[in-house]
Design a protein around this motif. Sequence first.
Motif, PDB file in Angstrom:
ATOM      1  N   SER A 132       9.057  21.504  10.626  1.00  0.00           N
ATOM      2  CA  SER A 132       9.443  20.494   9.636  1.00  0.00           C
ATOM      3  C   SER A 132       8.286  19.520   9.544  1.00  0.00           C
ATOM      4  CB  SER A 132      10.683  19.737  10.104  1.00  0.00           C
ATOM      5  OG  SER A 132      11.797  20.585  10.073  1.00  0.00           O
ATOM      6  N   ILE A 134       6.017  16.355   7.146  1.00  0.00           N
ATOM      7  CA  ILE A 134       6.251  15.207   6.262  1.00  0.00           C
ATOM      8  C   ILE A 134       4.967  14.884   5.495  1.00  0.00           C
ATOM      9  CG2 ILE A 134       5.718  13.512   8.092  1.00  0.00           C
ATOM     10  CD1 ILE A 134       7.991  11.746   6.894  1.00  0.00           C
ATOM     11  N   CYS A 168       6.776   8.730  12.175  1.00  0.00           N
ATOM     12  CA  CYS A 168       8.045   9.086  11.520  1.00  0.00           C
ATOM     13  C   CYS A 168       8.792  10.162  12.297  1.00  0.00           C
ATOM     14  CB  CYS A 168       7.781   9.570  10.097  1.00  0.00           C
ATOM     15  SG  CYS A 168       7.084   8.305   9.046  1.00  0.00           S
ATOM     16  N   TYR A 170       7.490  13.215  13.179  1.00  0.00           N
ATOM     17  CA  TYR A 170       7.077  14.575  12.814  1.00  0.00           C
ATOM     18  C   TYR A 170       5.761  14.926  13.489  1.00  0.00           C
ATOM     19  CZ  TYR A 170      10.762  14.611   9.378  1.00  0.00           C
ATOM     20  OH  TYR A 170      11.989  14.590   8.780  1.00  0.00           O
ATOM     21  N   ARG A 257      10.766  22.990   6.332  1.00  0.00           N
ATOM     22  CA  ARG A 257      11.226  21.734   5.738  1.00  0.00           C
ATOM     23  C   ARG A 257      10.040  20.824   5.446  1.00  0.00           C
ATOM     24  NH1 ARG A 257      14.635  21.055   9.850  1.00  0.00           N
ATOM     25  NH2 ARG A 257      16.077  22.738   9.425  1.00  0.00           N
ATOM     26  N   ASP A 259       9.483  16.920   3.966  1.00  0.00           N
ATOM     27  CA  ASP A 259      10.187  15.677   3.593  1.00  0.00           C
ATOM     28  C   ASP A 259      11.710  15.889   3.606  1.00  0.00           C
ATOM     29  OD1 ASP A 259       7.692  14.568   3.299  1.00  0.00           O
ATOM     30  OD2 ASP A 259       7.669  14.726   1.119  1.00  0.00           O
ATOM     31  N   LYS A 260      12.165  16.588   4.589  1.00  0.00           N
ATOM     32  CA  LYS A 260      13.601  16.882   4.778  1.00  0.00           C
ATOM     33  C   LYS A 260      14.173  17.822   3.721  1.00  0.00           C
ATOM     34  CE  LYS A 260      15.279  13.935   8.191  1.00  0.00           C
ATOM     35  NZ  LYS A 260      15.761  12.608   8.558  1.00  0.00           N
ATOM     36  N   ARG A 261      13.353  18.312   2.824  1.00  0.00           N
ATOM     37  CA  ARG A 261      13.867  19.265   1.842  1.00  0.00           C
ATOM     38  C   ARG A 261      13.675  20.671   2.393  1.00  0.00           C
ATOM     39  NH1 ARG A 261      13.041  17.535  -4.241  1.00  0.00           N
ATOM     40  NH2 ARG A 261      12.701  15.304  -3.995  1.00  0.00           N
ATOM     41  N   ILE A 262      14.669  21.485   2.250  1.00  0.00           N
ATOM     42  CA  ILE A 262      14.607  22.846   2.779  1.00  0.00           C
ATOM     43  C   ILE A 262      13.803  23.738   1.846  1.00  0.00           C
ATOM     44  CG2 ILE A 262      16.016  24.889   3.318  1.00  0.00           C
ATOM     45  CD1 ILE A 262      18.151  22.898   4.355  1.00  0.00           C
ATOM     46  N   GLY A 266      15.282  28.153   4.437  1.00  0.00           N
ATOM     47  CA  GLY A 266      15.250  27.338   5.661  1.00  0.00           C
ATOM     48  C   GLY A 266      14.896  28.095   6.927  1.00  0.00           C
TER      49      GLY A 266
END
Length: 290
Positions: A132, A134, A168, A170, A257, A259-262, A266
């Motif tokens: 994941s 960012i 953050c 990540y 992921r 920015d938290k978007r899958i 996923g």
Amino acid sequence: MGLKVYINGEYFEKNEAKVSVFDHGLLYGDGVFEGIRSYARLIFKLKEHIDRLYESSHGIMLNIPLSKEDMIKAVVETLKLNQLDNAYIRLIVTRGIGDLGLDPRKCKSASIIIITDNIKLYPEKMYKEGLSIITVPTPRNIPEALNPQIKSLNYLNNILAKIEALNCGYEEALMFTAHGYVAECTGDNIFIIKDNNLITPPAYLGILKGITRACVMDIAKKIGMTVKEEVITRHNIFTASECFLTGTAAEIIPVVRVDKRIIGDGKPGKIILNLMKEFKKLTKTDGVKY
Ligand code: PXG
């Protein structure tokens, strides 16, 4: 007996391997480097790394006082001496010892350092589950000022981005160009897959032309994919079916992921898993033996 480090033709014990405080590599980040790997006594893409090192040094008008052939010999000799089967090789060329001013003419000769060490592998979980990441506000250096194609010792741009990601929570940051296009991560190139297309940003945008990147592009062509070097946006990443990073240390690492978007479903996708398998095969067969 500990690991030996090559400095200007001599070998020093790890703890004794030191450079001068007047070295412009330290004072100004004035120098270039490469990170190379060996797998089961095969140095992967050695020629490509050496060529890029000499291109980087040419880019900063730094004359390396060794021919490419002798540089290769020094790398091989250091690996043999340290009896490392699987190694991470850090090749560094600095402007050398000068005075406290910027003037590179004061540095009479470049310093060459070869560090070979055991490779620290990333956790298996990252490859199985995917990363994941960012996006961060610090843009990649603009190529008109300091071209990211030069693998220089000045990595603050990347380090600042890394700090922003870490702040953050990540591990990795995705950086943009000053114009807002996707560039690369702090030490890895980025790819997306959409249909049968493998897409990665072009080097002219201001990214490092990764050697793993080139290798993956070759593999993709061989397995019948269409490979494109294209300007991509955040939207293109969010709507990709698969996404991954490439680098000498990380090899190929899935991204699930941003920015938290899958991304995709996923999970590391089918095409990525195939590219990883093909890449692994290459590392076992391709390389300079020592
Ligand atoms: N982009 C950047 C900015 C890099 O520094 C890559 C892409 C991948 O290139 P290769 O040729 O390795 O496929 C790099 C390589 C680390 C680390 O510790 C990684 C690199 C340099 C220094 C340290 O992960 N980068």
